[in-house]
Each structure stands twice: as structure tokens, then as C-alpha cells.
Design a protein around this motif. Structure first.
Motif, PDB file in Angstrom:
ATOM      1  N   VAL A  74       0.837  -1.200   0.000  1.00  0.00           N
ATOM      2  CA  VAL A  74       0.000   0.000   0.000  1.00  0.00           C
ATOM      3  C   VAL A  74       0.879   1.260   0.000  1.00  0.00           C
ATOM      4  CG1 VAL A  74      -1.514   1.419   1.443  1.00  0.00           C
ATOM      5  CG2 VAL A  74      -2.051  -0.990   1.071  1.00  0.00           C
ATOM      6  N   LEU A  75       1.939   1.228   0.814  1.00  0.00           N
ATOM      7  CA  LEU A  75       2.812   2.400   0.953  1.00  0.00           C
ATOM      8  C   LEU A  75       3.806   2.537  -0.191  1.00  0.00           C
ATOM      9  CD1 LEU A  75       3.496   2.088   4.777  1.00  0.00           C
ATOM     10  CD2 LEU A  75       1.913   3.632   3.647  1.00  0.00           C
ATOM     11  N   LYS A  76       4.017   1.464  -0.920  1.00  0.00           N
ATOM     12  CA  LYS A  76       4.940   1.435  -2.070  1.00  0.00           C
ATOM     13  C   LYS A  76       6.342   1.927  -1.719  1.00  0.00           C
ATOM     14  CE  LYS A  76       2.026   1.011  -6.049  1.00  0.00           C
ATOM     15  NZ  LYS A  76       2.265  -0.394  -6.184  1.00  0.00           N
ATOM     16  N   GLY A  77       6.883   1.352  -0.667  1.00  0.00           N
ATOM     17  CA  GLY A  77       8.299   1.447  -0.381  1.00  0.00           C
ATOM     18  C   GLY A  77       8.884   2.757   0.089  1.00  0.00           C
ATOM     19  N   TYR A  78      10.220   2.756   0.060  1.00  0.00           N
ATOM     20  CA  TYR A  78      11.013   3.817   0.654  1.00  0.00           C
ATOM     21  C   TYR A  78      11.474   4.872  -0.341  1.00  0.00           C
ATOM     22  CZ  TYR A  78      11.347   0.828   4.800  1.00  0.00           C
ATOM     23  OH  TYR A  78      11.064   0.080   5.898  1.00  0.00           O
ATOM     24  N   GLY A  79      11.274   4.641  -1.602  1.00  0.00           N
ATOM     25  CA  GLY A  79      11.737   5.597  -2.598  1.00  0.00           C
ATOM     26  C   GLY A  79      13.213   5.421  -2.896  1.00  0.00           C
ATOM     27  N   ASP A  80      13.632   5.836  -4.077  1.00  0.00           N
ATOM     28  CA  ASP A  80      15.032   5.728  -4.481  1.00  0.00           C
ATOM     29  C   ASP A  80      15.804   6.907  -3.893  1.00  0.00           C
ATOM     30  OD1 ASP A  80      17.410   5.222  -5.690  1.00  0.00           O
ATOM     31  OD2 ASP A  80      16.661   5.222  -7.748  1.00  0.00           O
ATOM     32  N   LEU A  81      16.043   6.835  -2.571  1.00  0.00           N
ATOM     33  CA  LEU A  81      16.659   7.933  -1.839  1.00  0.00           C
ATOM     34  C   LEU A  81      17.880   7.439  -1.073  1.00  0.00           C
ATOM     35  CD1 LEU A  81      13.341   9.468  -0.529  1.00  0.00           C
ATOM     36  CD2 LEU A  81      14.821  10.494  -2.266  1.00  0.00           C
ATOM     37  N   LEU A  82      18.825   8.347  -0.867  1.00  0.00           N
ATOM     38  CA  LEU A  82      20.099   7.953  -0.283  1.00  0.00           C
ATOM     39  C   LEU A  82      20.050   7.773   1.231  1.00  0.00           C
ATOM     40  CD1 LEU A  82      23.115   7.428  -0.772  1.00  0.00           C
ATOM     41  CD2 LEU A  82      23.505   9.875  -0.489  1.00  0.00           C
ATOM     42  N   GLY A  83      19.631   8.797   1.952  1.00  0.00           N
ATOM     43  CA  GLY A  83      19.674   8.686   3.398  1.00  0.00           C
ATOM     44  C   GLY A  83      18.418   9.156   4.087  1.00  0.00           C
ATOM     45  N   THR A  84      17.413   9.462   3.318  1.00  0.00           N
ATOM     46  CA  THR A  84      16.160   9.956   3.894  1.00  0.00           C
ATOM     47  C   THR A  84      14.996   9.025   3.563  1.00  0.00           C
ATOM     48  OG1 THR A  84      15.773  11.298   1.926  1.00  0.00           O
ATOM     49  CG2 THR A  84      16.927  12.352   3.753  1.00  0.00           C
ATOM     50  N   GLU A  85      15.333   7.808   3.181  1.00  0.00           N
ATOM     51  CA  GLU A  85      14.294   6.861   2.776  1.00  0.00           C
ATOM     52  C   GLU A  85      13.326   6.562   3.911  1.00  0.00           C
ATOM     53  OE1 GLU A  85      17.102   4.263   4.911  1.00  0.00           O
ATOM     54  OE2 GLU A  85      17.339   5.979   3.595  1.00  0.00           O
ATOM     55  N   ASP A  86      13.830   6.552   5.149  1.00  0.00           N
ATOM     56  CA  ASP A  86      12.959   6.291   6.293  1.00  0.00           C
ATOM     57  C   ASP A  86      11.950   7.426   6.493  1.00  0.00           C
ATOM     58  OD1 ASP A  86      14.191   3.909   6.797  1.00  0.00           O
ATOM     59  OD2 ASP A  86      15.469   4.657   8.407  1.00  0.00           O
ATOM     60  N   ILE A  87      12.422   8.672   6.372  1.00  0.00           N
ATOM     61  CA  ILE A  87      11.526   9.828   6.515  1.00  0.00           C
ATOM     62  C   ILE A  87      10.424   9.771   5.459  1.00  0.00           C
ATOM     63  CG2 ILE A  87      11.363  12.346   6.463  1.00  0.00           C
ATOM     64  CD1 ILE A  87      14.317  12.428   7.314  1.00  0.00           C
ATOM     65  N   TYR A  88      10.824   9.463   4.239  1.00  0.00           N
ATOM     66  CA  TYR A  88       9.886   9.349   3.117  1.00  0.00           C
ATOM     67  C   TYR A  88       8.824   8.289   3.410  1.00  0.00           C
ATOM     68  CZ  TYR A  88       8.520   8.754  -1.836  1.00  0.00           C
ATOM     69  OH  TYR A  88       7.828   8.677  -3.028  1.00  0.00           O
ATOM     70  N   PHE A  89       9.286   7.144   3.897  1.00  0.00           N
ATOM     71  CA  PHE A  89       8.390   6.036   4.220  1.00  0.00           C
ATOM     72  C   PHE A  89       7.458   6.398   5.381  1.00  0.00           C
ATOM     73  CE2 PHE A  89       7.524   2.104   6.610  1.00  0.00           C
ATOM     74  CZ  PHE A  89       6.912   1.354   5.619  1.00  0.00           C
ATOM     75  N   TYR A  90       8.022   7.011   6.439  1.00  0.00           N
ATOM     76  CA  TYR A  90       7.231   7.377   7.613  1.00  0.00           C
ATOM     77  C   TYR A  90       6.136   8.374   7.253  1.00  0.00           C
ATOM     78  CZ  TYR A  90      11.108   5.336  10.303  1.00  0.00           C
ATOM     79  OH  TYR A  90      12.061   4.497  10.817  1.00  0.00           O
ATOM     80  N   LYS A  91       6.448   9.339   6.397  1.00  0.00           N
ATOM     81  CA  LYS A  91       5.457  10.348   6.024  1.00  0.00           C
ATOM     82  C   LYS A  91       4.291   9.711   5.283  1.00  0.00           C
ATOM     83  CE  LYS A  91       8.070  14.635   6.092  1.00  0.00           C
ATOM     84  NZ  LYS A  91       8.338  15.918   5.400  1.00  0.00           N
ATOM     85  N   LEU A 102      16.036  17.867   1.147  1.00  0.00           N
ATOM     86  CA  LEU A 102      15.133  18.898   0.633  1.00  0.00           C
ATOM     87  C   LEU A 102      13.936  18.264  -0.059  1.00  0.00           C
ATOM     88  CD1 LEU A 102      17.794  21.387  -0.776  1.00  0.00           C
ATOM     89  CD2 LEU A 102      16.357  21.708   1.242  1.00  0.00           C
ATOM     90  N   PHE A 103      14.151  17.124  -0.681  1.00  0.00           N
ATOM     91  CA  PHE A 103      13.068  16.435  -1.382  1.00  0.00           C
ATOM     92  C   PHE A 103      11.975  15.991  -0.423  1.00  0.00           C
ATOM     93  CE2 PHE A 103      11.082  12.515  -2.970  1.00  0.00           C
ATOM     94  CZ  PHE A 103      10.605  12.958  -4.194  1.00  0.00           C
ATOM     95  N   VAL A 104      12.361  15.431   0.722  1.00  0.00           N
ATOM     96  CA  VAL A 104      11.363  14.906   1.660  1.00  0.00           C
ATOM     97  C   VAL A 104      10.799  15.980   2.580  1.00  0.00           C
ATOM     98  CG1 VAL A 104      12.353  12.581   1.645  1.00  0.00           C
ATOM     99  CG2 VAL A 104      13.097  14.217   3.387  1.00  0.00           C
ATOM    100  N   SER A 105      11.374  17.191   2.533  1.00  0.00           N
ATOM    101  CA  SER A 105      10.918  18.253   3.427  1.00  0.00           C
ATOM    102  C   SER A 105      10.377  19.457   2.666  1.00  0.00           C
ATOM    103  CB  SER A 105      12.063  18.714   4.327  1.00  0.00           C
ATOM    104  OG  SER A 105      13.087  19.333   3.563  1.00  0.00           O
ATOM    105  N   SER A 106      10.072  19.274   1.391  1.00  0.00           N
ATOM    106  CA  SER A 106       9.533  20.360   0.558  1.00  0.00           C
ATOM    107  C   SER A 106      10.442  21.581   0.544  1.00  0.00           C
ATOM    108  CB  SER A 106       8.128  20.761   1.051  1.00  0.00           C
ATOM    109  OG  SER A 106       7.257  19.653   1.012  1.00  0.00           O
ATOM    110  N   GLY A 107      11.757  21.328   0.482  1.00  0.00           N
ATOM    111  CA  GLY A 107      12.716  22.416   0.341  1.00  0.00           C
ATOM    112  C   GLY A 107      13.041  23.176   1.606  1.00  0.00           C
ATOM    113  N   ASN A 108      12.788  22.602   2.768  1.00  0.00           N
ATOM    114  CA  ASN A 108      13.022  23.273   4.048  1.00  0.00           C
ATOM    115  C   ASN A 108      14.516  23.276   4.398  1.00  0.00           C
ATOM    116  OD1 ASN A 108      13.080  24.233   6.658  1.00  0.00           O
ATOM    117  ND2 ASN A 108      11.370  22.968   7.360  1.00  0.00           N
TER     118      ASN A 108
END
Length: 270
Positions: free
Chosen positions: A128-145, A197-203
Motif C-alpha cells: 500500500v505504501l509502495k516502499g522507501y523511494g530511491d533515496l540515499l539517506g532519507t528513505e525512512d523519513i519518506y516512508f514514515y510520512k 530537501l526532497f522529503v521536506s519540501s525544500g526546508n
């Protein structure tokens, strides 16, 4: 159980130790992300271990976790880190089975100082969540969101023992462990800035917090990384969260409907 492995030959034996007597109920899948320090070769000595699968694929951490999951066959998935020895992992999995109510569980240890998350849940929910994304070190944040967008993530603190393993003399969470030279250090930091920046909308604050930047470093390091990170954003291969989350909600609604239908069907049969 799925994990990813990155340039960590000193971790191999420590990580594999709890799985030497793997039962038929479990499978262990390790994805080597293109290590060049002998990690893959050292893992090969475990190739005859029961239900052990070793995959080598040049990939980011997020993609590595997805490869591992796609290569598994179980109805329950556990994602674990390679730089920690989980001596009590099977006890935690059994605990998960007792408390599971259709959620993704993020188990953290209250013992030791290295981060030791175990992400465990039903395979259907990971789909349902379709994984962690092709990300280097923020894959967990992406998944958690994505998980939080449908309220399926549960964080639980447990008093379980584990050993913190080191890569190149540095403990878990220190990204310098993966730096070979100055060029690799600059490249990795820029890609990390991009993914932050990708997982935080440029913050910009995410870079400040992640690298603990203060004072002059905010200008000399933080600003350049922010600028180059923004410029590199188009190179991210993961789906943007503002697009991914609505799709997650649609799939989750369908998942709940199918689950309810299955329960009703079972009750009628009985």
C-alpha cells in the motif's frame, strides 16, 4: 527479513551471527549496494545458510530496501539495518505477532546509543505504501510520512539488547563512514542535501539539523549545500510526496475494503 549492506566488511560477521540457525519460517535477504571493500565477498561464505538470499545491485538505501522486499516471499516483512547485531530479533518478531492490529511497527531499543529501528508489518501494508523511494539517506523519513498519512505507523520503545557495529571505525548514524575521499564526501553530502530537501519540501532547516550546522558553518556549508541540493532536485527518481500520499490513501482505502470483505466472507462461511 530484509536489509541493505553498504561498504561494511567489518560488520558482516556481527550482523550475520543471530541468523546462523535460521528456521524454515524465516528468510533473510541482504542487498549489497555495490560495496568495494570485500563486504560482498565475505557475505558469500554464508551462501549455504538456510533461506539466505544475497543480491548485489548498485542502488541507494531506499531502492535497496525495495529490492529486498520485492525478492522476499513472506506475508510479514521486517526491514533491519546492517550495522547492528540484533541478538533478540526473533523475540521482537514474536512480540509483533501478538500485538499486530494491521499496522506498521517501528521498534526502537532503549538500550545502547546507536539507532536500532526494526520496521515490521504485513506485506500488504508495505505494498500500500509502495516502499522507501530511491533515496540515499532519507528513505525512512519518506516512508514514515506516507505511513503517517494513513495512520498506520506505530513507534514502540523496547528494552532489547543489540550490538552497535562500526564501519571504518565510526558508529551508526555517522555518514562519514561511507566517505572514501574528499570527492566522495562532497558528492555524498550534496546528494544527501538533495534528498533532505526532497522529503521536506525544500526546508533549509532539515540540512541545518541533519548536519548540526551552527554559526559560520550555516553560511560556509549549509547555504552551498542548500543551493546545490535545490539544483539537483530534478534528478531524484522517487515520486514526490504530494503526489504519492493521495495514491497511498486510495490504496489504503481499497486495502481496508478488501480486508472487511474477507472478514465478512469468513463469518458467513462459519
Amino acid at each position: 527479513m530484509c536489509t541493505t549492506c553498504y561498504n561494511s566488511v567489518t560488520c558482516v560477521d556481527g550482523f550475520m551471527e543471530p541468523f546462523l540457525n535460521l528456521s524454515g519460517d524465516y528468510e533473510l535477504i541482504v542487498v549489497d549496494g555495490g560495496s568495494k571493500d570485500g563486504t560482498y565477498e565475505k557475505l558469500l561464505k554464508y551462501k549455504n545458510l538456510k533461506n539466505f538470499k544475497l543480491i548485489r545491485s548498485k542502488c541507494s538505501r531506499g531502492k535497496g530496501k525495495q529490492i529486498a522486499m520485492d525478492s522476499s516471499s513472506g506475508s510479514t516483512i521486517a526491514h533491519i539495518d546492517f550495522d547492528i547485531s540484533y541478538s533478540e530479533i526473533f523475540g521482537i518478531i514474536n512480540f509483533y505477532k501478538k500485538i499486530n492490529i494491521g499496522k506498521i511497527y517501528n521498534f526502537y531499543s532503549t538500550v545502547n546509543h546507536c539507532a536500532a529501528p526494526l520496521i515490521i508489518g504485513e506485506r500488504n501494508l508495505f505494498d500500500v505504501l509502495k516502499g522507501y523511494g530511491d533515496l540515499l539517506g532519507t528513505e525512512d523519513i519518506y516512508f514514515y510520512k506516507k505511513a503517517n498519512s494513513v495512520n498506520v505507523l506505530v513507534r514502540i520503545l523496547l528494552n532489547y539488547n543489540h550490538r552497535c557495529l562500526k564501519i571504518r571505525g565510526l558508529s551508526s548514524g555517522n555518514e562519514r563512514r561511507y566517505e572514501i575521499n574528499l570527492f566522495s564526501r562532497i558528492k555524498r553530502r550534496l546528494l544527501m542535501a538533495r534528498d533532505l530537501l526532497f522529503v521536506s519540501s525544500g526546508n533549509f532547516n532539515t540540512i541545518k539539523v541533519a548536519y548540526k550546522l551552527h554559526g559560520i558553518k550555516l553560511i560556509t556549508q549549509g547555504v552551498p549545500e542548500y543551493i546545490f541540493g535545490k539544483l539537483l532536485l530534478p534528478t531524484v527518481k522517487a515520486e514526490k510526496l504530494d503526489k504519492a500520499i493521495p495514491e497511498v490513501r486510495k490504496r489504503y482505502k481499497k486495502y481496508l475494503e478488501e480486508k472487511q470483505s474477507s472478514i465478512l466472507s469468513t463469518e458467513k462461511t462459519e
